[in-house]
Design a protein around this motif. Structure first.
Motif, PDB file in Angstrom:
ATOM      1  N   GLU A  10       0.822  -1.218   0.000  1.00  0.00           N
ATOM      2  CA  GLU A  10       0.000   0.000   0.000  1.00  0.00           C
ATOM      3  C   GLU A  10       0.853   1.264   0.000  1.00  0.00           C
ATOM      4  O   GLU A  10       0.411   2.307  -0.483  1.00  0.00           O
ATOM      5  N   ARG A  12       1.967   3.549   2.308  1.00  0.00           N
ATOM      6  CA  ARG A  12       1.384   4.697   2.975  1.00  0.00           C
ATOM      7  C   ARG A  12       2.274   5.199   4.122  1.00  0.00           C
ATOM      8  O   ARG A  12       2.682   6.355   4.144  1.00  0.00           O
ATOM      9  N   GLN A  13       2.568   4.349   5.090  1.00  0.00           N
ATOM     10  CA  GLN A  13       3.266   4.804   6.296  1.00  0.00           C
ATOM     11  C   GLN A  13       4.708   5.194   6.033  1.00  0.00           C
ATOM     12  O   GLN A  13       5.282   5.978   6.791  1.00  0.00           O
ATOM     13  N   HIS A  15       5.549   7.195   3.890  1.00  0.00           N
ATOM     14  CA  HIS A  15       5.489   8.621   3.565  1.00  0.00           C
ATOM     15  C   HIS A  15       5.216   9.497   4.785  1.00  0.00           C
ATOM     16  O   HIS A  15       5.547  10.694   4.768  1.00  0.00           O
ATOM     17  N   THR A  16       4.615   8.932   5.815  1.00  0.00           N
ATOM     18  CA  THR A  16       4.098   9.755   6.913  1.00  0.00           C
ATOM     19  C   THR A  16       4.712   9.479   8.275  1.00  0.00           C
ATOM     20  O   THR A  16       4.580  10.315   9.174  1.00  0.00           O
ATOM     21  N   THR A  48       2.168  -0.498  -6.242  1.00  0.00           N
ATOM     22  CA  THR A  48       1.662   0.145  -5.029  1.00  0.00           C
ATOM     23  C   THR A  48       0.250   0.682  -5.257  1.00  0.00           C
ATOM     24  O   THR A  48      -0.206   0.835  -6.387  1.00  0.00           O
ATOM     25  N   ASP A  50      -1.212   3.593  -5.001  1.00  0.00           N
ATOM     26  CA  ASP A  50      -1.496   4.849  -5.680  1.00  0.00           C
ATOM     27  C   ASP A  50      -1.182   4.834  -7.173  1.00  0.00           C
ATOM     28  O   ASP A  50      -1.368   5.848  -7.854  1.00  0.00           O
ATOM     29  N   ALA A  74      -4.499   0.899   4.938  1.00  0.00           N
ATOM     30  CA  ALA A  74      -5.293   1.300   3.776  1.00  0.00           C
ATOM     31  C   ALA A  74      -6.113   0.158   3.187  1.00  0.00           C
ATOM     32  O   ALA A  74      -6.509   0.221   2.019  1.00  0.00           O
ATOM     33  N   GLU A  77      -9.184   1.083   1.182  1.00  0.00           N
ATOM     34  CA  GLU A  77      -8.987   1.800  -0.069  1.00  0.00           C
ATOM     35  C   GLU A  77      -8.800   0.884  -1.280  1.00  0.00           C
ATOM     36  O   GLU A  77      -8.860   1.339  -2.422  1.00  0.00           O
TER      37      GLU A  77
END
Length: 240
Positions: A10, A12-13, A15-16, A48, A50, A74, A77
């Motif tokens: 996914e 996601r993490q 990036h954040t 991935t 996105d 995610a 999603e």
């Protein structure tokens, strides 16, 4: 035989979350792919959430012998049409390796038909994975057991169907045990669930974890025989 593996994440993490970025600066998928490339016989691509078609178009899946799946925050999603495509390919013979929190992914829950729920605790303590089927090819080369110095705890009860084969059982310092390496067959496809891989721990840099994933990819890609036929059929033997 060259095994074509698509490593899906996914993404996601990374990036954040700075602790995740520190361990997996290029993404968890990049670490898993790097581990596979350490072994001969793989053609590896990554995908991935996105990306176009969430990275899993019909064309990508048609060129995939084995799909690895890592997801955590995610799961909702992931589009149902993507799940439909992956399920269809698994039933048709594509291998699927579901990693860590992928137990809650839409695709794993659909293929299992259960909640796939479990106990968990993020305490970063030691995990020992015991090989309970030493003759299984997924366990080749890792000895009787191996240790991860820090991992998230998963504990029973794990709400999955009884595995076709149980390859690993984990023990945690808190006293819990967990069925951490489980195989299944769905249609013509082979599935392996493998527990390690919390995003704040470096498990996908561990040599034994990488070996298990490579072994599992080879196992999941093994030939599956002829395609079955369905529907109205003529007699196979003459009635004269």
């Amino acid at each position: 035989m060259t095994v074509r593996v698509t490593v899906w994440n996914e993404f996601r993490q990374e990036h954040t979350d700075p602790p995740v970025q520190a361990i997996y600066p290029d993404g968890i998928h990049a670490a898993i792919a790097a581990g596979l490339r350490e072994h001969d016989g793989f053609e590896v691509r990554t995908a991935t959430l996105d990306e176009h078609d969430q990275g899993l178009s019909d064309a990508v899946l048609a060129e995939t012998d084995v799909l690895t799946w890592w997801g955590h925050v995610a799961h909702p999603e992931v589009a149902d049409e993507v799940v439909d495509r992956v399920q269809a390919r698994v039933l048709d013979g594509m291998g699927l390796i579901v990693l860590h929190a992928g137990h809650f992914s839409k695709i794993f829950k659909r293929l299992m038909g259960t909640s796939c729920d479990l106990k968990w605790r993020e305490d970063g303590r030691r995990e020992r994975l015991w090989v309970v089927d030493p003759s299984h090819p997924i366990a080749e080369g890792v000895g009787e057991s191996f240790v991860l110095a820090e991992e998230e705890m998963y504990g029973e009860h794990f709400d999955i169907p009884p595995p076709d084969e149980l390859v690993f059982v984990s023990w945690f310092e808190g006293g819990e045990v967990f069925r951490s390496g489980c195989t299944y067959r769905r249609g013509r496809g082979r599935i392996f669930y493998f527990r390690p891989g919390h995003e704040t721990h470096p498990s996908y840099h561990d040599a034994n974890v990488r070996r298990v994933i490579a072994n599992a990819a080879r196992w999941a890609a093994e030939p599956h025989g002829a395609h079955p036929t369905y529907g109205n059929a003529q007699p196979a033997e003459s009635r004269d």
